[in-house]
Write a protein that holds these residues in place. Structure first.
Motif, PDB file in Angstrom:
ATOM      1  N   CYS A 297     -10.658 -13.865  42.770  1.00 36.49           N
ATOM      2  CA  CYS A 297      -9.236 -14.175  43.311  1.00 36.49           C
ATOM      3  C   CYS A 297      -9.033 -13.705  44.783  1.00 36.49           C
ATOM      4  O   CYS A 297      -7.740 -13.787  45.146  1.00 36.49           O
ATOM      5  CB  CYS A 297      -8.226 -13.316  42.331  1.00 36.49           C
ATOM      6  SG  CYS A 297      -8.298 -14.397  40.515  1.00 36.49           S
TER       7      CYS A 297
ATOM      8  N   CYS B  11     -15.408  -8.445  39.882  1.00 40.81           N
ATOM      9  CA  CYS B  11     -15.065  -9.909  40.199  1.00 40.81           C
ATOM     10  C   CYS B  11     -13.993 -10.127  41.396  1.00 40.81           C
ATOM     11  O   CYS B  11     -13.000  -9.325  41.661  1.00 40.81           O
ATOM     12  CB  CYS B  11     -14.459 -10.701  38.890  1.00 40.81           C
ATOM     13  SG  CYS B  11     -14.137 -12.377  39.166  1.00 40.81           S
TER      14      CYS B  11
ATOM     15  N   CYS C 181      -6.951 -11.712  34.331  1.00 41.44           N
ATOM     16  CA  CYS C 181      -6.566 -12.940  33.899  1.00 41.44           C
ATOM     17  C   CYS C 181      -6.794 -13.148  32.685  1.00 41.44           C
ATOM     18  O   CYS C 181      -6.448 -14.212  32.090  1.00 41.44           O
ATOM     19  CB  CYS C 181      -7.545 -14.230  34.799  1.00 41.44           C
ATOM     20  SG  CYS C 181      -9.236 -13.791  34.716  1.00 41.44           S
TER      21      CYS C 181
HETATM   22  S1  SF4 Z   1      -8.206 -12.084  37.656  1.00 40.81           S
HETATM   23 FE1  SF4 Z   1     -10.068 -13.109  36.676  1.00 40.81          FE
HETATM   24  S2  SF4 Z   1     -11.052 -14.611  38.161  1.00 40.81           S
HETATM   25 FE2  SF4 Z   1      -9.420 -13.115  39.156  1.00 40.81          FE
HETATM   26  S3  SF4 Z   1     -10.915 -11.557  40.140  1.00 40.81           S
HETATM   27 FE3  SF4 Z   1     -10.024 -11.015  38.026  1.00 40.81          FE
HETATM   28  S4  SF4 Z   1     -11.560 -11.541  36.639  1.00 40.81           S
HETATM   29 FE4  SF4 Z   1     -12.135 -12.555  38.478  1.00 40.81          FE
END
Ligand code: SF4
Length: 471
Positions: free
Chosen positions: A197, A194, A216
């Motif tokens: 962020c 992901c 997160c």
């Molecule tokens: S903290 Fe959550 S939203 Fe941010 S990159 Fe990681 S998975 Fe994605």
């Protein structure tokens, strides 16, 4: 974007990553001073959703006093012929991305920890109602996730109503997390990445595995899978695990390659199960930080909502600043609470046998996942508020780290000193060279490239208490 012509401020990806300081804010919603706040997505039957309906329960933005902090609940209810509950986490996490597209609107964190600020400038431009915020969310959900056929959005600012719905939201998060437990990293050939962020931490990629939840705490391996399926070009994507390079540290060739690609070569190696050397990068919306305490050769953990200072005298905010930004900081590790429930939780460093301090609230939350023989040996703020007291507590309880101290106290080998003769001025040869040399200073990692070190004298000593020997 023309689809936002009726919204009083601009909407677009360029506003992602925008920070709003306290002096510039009109109002704060959620955040550290508000105990109960949440955002939640629910998938409902088609006939229960009124497409495009936006409801406000409690005072609207224009009725909130300037400079104040208020309770907030955001409920996104969606329906679609092929939508199922497995996608609730995916829909919910998009709230973060979409709200950050709004000029002068900052959304941080997730779930029960949301922290939103609206700037005075955007408020003065006319962004003074949740109606506008809801319209942006509604249109982005419909255009970016076509699998959603109907969606209705509710904003709750009535503190009593937020308090009433809060336990249900917490129960929903727990049910989602529980579903992902039990599956092992070895059981799957795909992990998920992901980059949501990266707007705040440009070199951060979350690597989401069955046993390492996203930082997160809002995206499990199942959520990652569902998200990559419905929106393969979105911020969540599949990672071919590749070859297992190091089972103990958690290093996989596919992870290294993917992270390298998505960080433009800044991060080339990731060890998933350790806080040392090549730890998983830390973004900014992690739920907690693990921090190394050299005096006891163990780790402390502090979560975002812990109000005091930790056992090493630093509050969460300072430790988070030392960790965040998409960096790999030796001995510091941004992570989710759910990761603490995993058998792979810092397993290469000793796992729970290496945790020496954590806030009582966190201990209560994860208590059932701490091995029985160590749970009472881990201090909280009630047992130790400084390193000396912590040391005494650990010794008294015979915490597993105490055995490490004993090993270190073994007679040090004779110090071996080697003196290198001074070279004639102007003809000195480098005593060390390196393609890349990281230096830790003041919470930053400074990387020197193509290094040559010159010295008048080099003394080489065996140092038994060196941190690298403790790992
Ligand atoms: S903290 Fe959550 S939203 Fe941010 S990159 Fe990681 S998975 Fe994605």
């Amino acid at each position: 974007m023309s689809m936002f012509k009726d919204i009083p401020v601009d909407v677009g990806v360029i506003y992602e990553g925008e920070r709003i300081r306290r002096n510039d804010m009109q109002v704060e919603l959620g955040g550290p001073t508000v105990k109960e706040k949440f955002e939640l997505a629910k998938v409902k039957p088609m006939n229960e959703i009124e497409d495009g309906k936006i409801t406000i329960i409690g005072p609207d933005i224009k009725d909130l006093k300037e400079g104040g902090a208020y309770a907030l609940g955001i409920l996104v209810e969606a329906a679609g012929a092929t939508l199922d509950q497995g996608l609730e986490g995916v829909i919910e996490r998009r709230i973060h991305g979409y709200l950050n597209y709004i000029e002068g609107f900052m959304h941080l964190n997730q779930r029960y920890d949301i922290w939103i600020r609206l700037s005075k400038k955007s408020f003065q431009k006319g962004l003074n109602s949740f109606e506008s915020i809801g319209k942006v969310l509604y249109r982005l959900f419909k255009s970016e996730l076509p699998i959603i056929e109907k969606v209705q959005i509710t904003f709750i600012t009535d503190p009593a109503k937020v308090a009433e719905l809060y336990p249900n939201a917490m129960q929903d998060y727990e049910s989602r997390d529980a579903k992902a437990r039990g599956l092992k990293d070895e059981d799957v050939d795909k992990f998920y990445g992901c980059t949501l962020c990266q707007s705040f931490a440009p070199t951060h990629v979350c690597v989401i595995t069955p046993q390492r939840y996203s930082n997160c705490g809002a995206i499990s391996w199942f959520d990652g899978k569902a998200s990559a399926n419905v929106d393969p070009k979105g911020p969540v994507f599949a990672i071919d695990r590749g070859e297992l390079i190091n089972a103990e540290k958690g290093e996989f060739s596919g992870v290294n390659e993917t992270v390298k690609k998505h960080t433009m070569g800044e991060v080339t190696q990731v060890w998933l199960y350790t806080a040392f050397d090549h730890p998983h990068t830390s973004c900014g919306c992690f739920e907690a930080v693990t921090f190394y305490i050299p005096e006891v050769d163990g780790f402390g953990v502090v979560n975002r909502s812990f109000k005091g200072v930790t056992v090493n005298g630093l509050p969460f905010s300072t430790l988070a600043d030392s960790t965040a930004g998409g960096r790999q900081i030796d001995g510091f590790h941004g992570m989710s609470i759910e990761y603490m429930r995993s058998k792979k939780f810092l397993s290469a460093d000793g796992g729970w046998n290496r945790i020496v301090w954590l806030p009582k609230e966190v201990k209560e939350r994860v208590k059932d996942f701490i091995p029985k023989d160590v749970v009472d040996k881990i201090a909280t703020e009630e047992n130790a508020t400084g390193v000396d007291a912590l040391k005494a507590f650990l010794k008294d309880k015979n915490h597993p780290v105490v055995a490490r101290w004993v090993a270190e106290e073994a007679p040090a080998a004779e110090a071996e000193a080697v003196e290198v003769k001074e070279e004639a001025a102007g003809t000195m040869m480098p005593v060390a060279t390196a393609a890349s040399l990281p230096i830790m200073a003041g919470g930053f990692k400074i990387i020197l490239k193509d290094v040559k070190i010159y010295a008048n004298k080099v003394i080489i000593q065996t140092v038994k208490s060196d941190k690298s020997e403790k790992r």
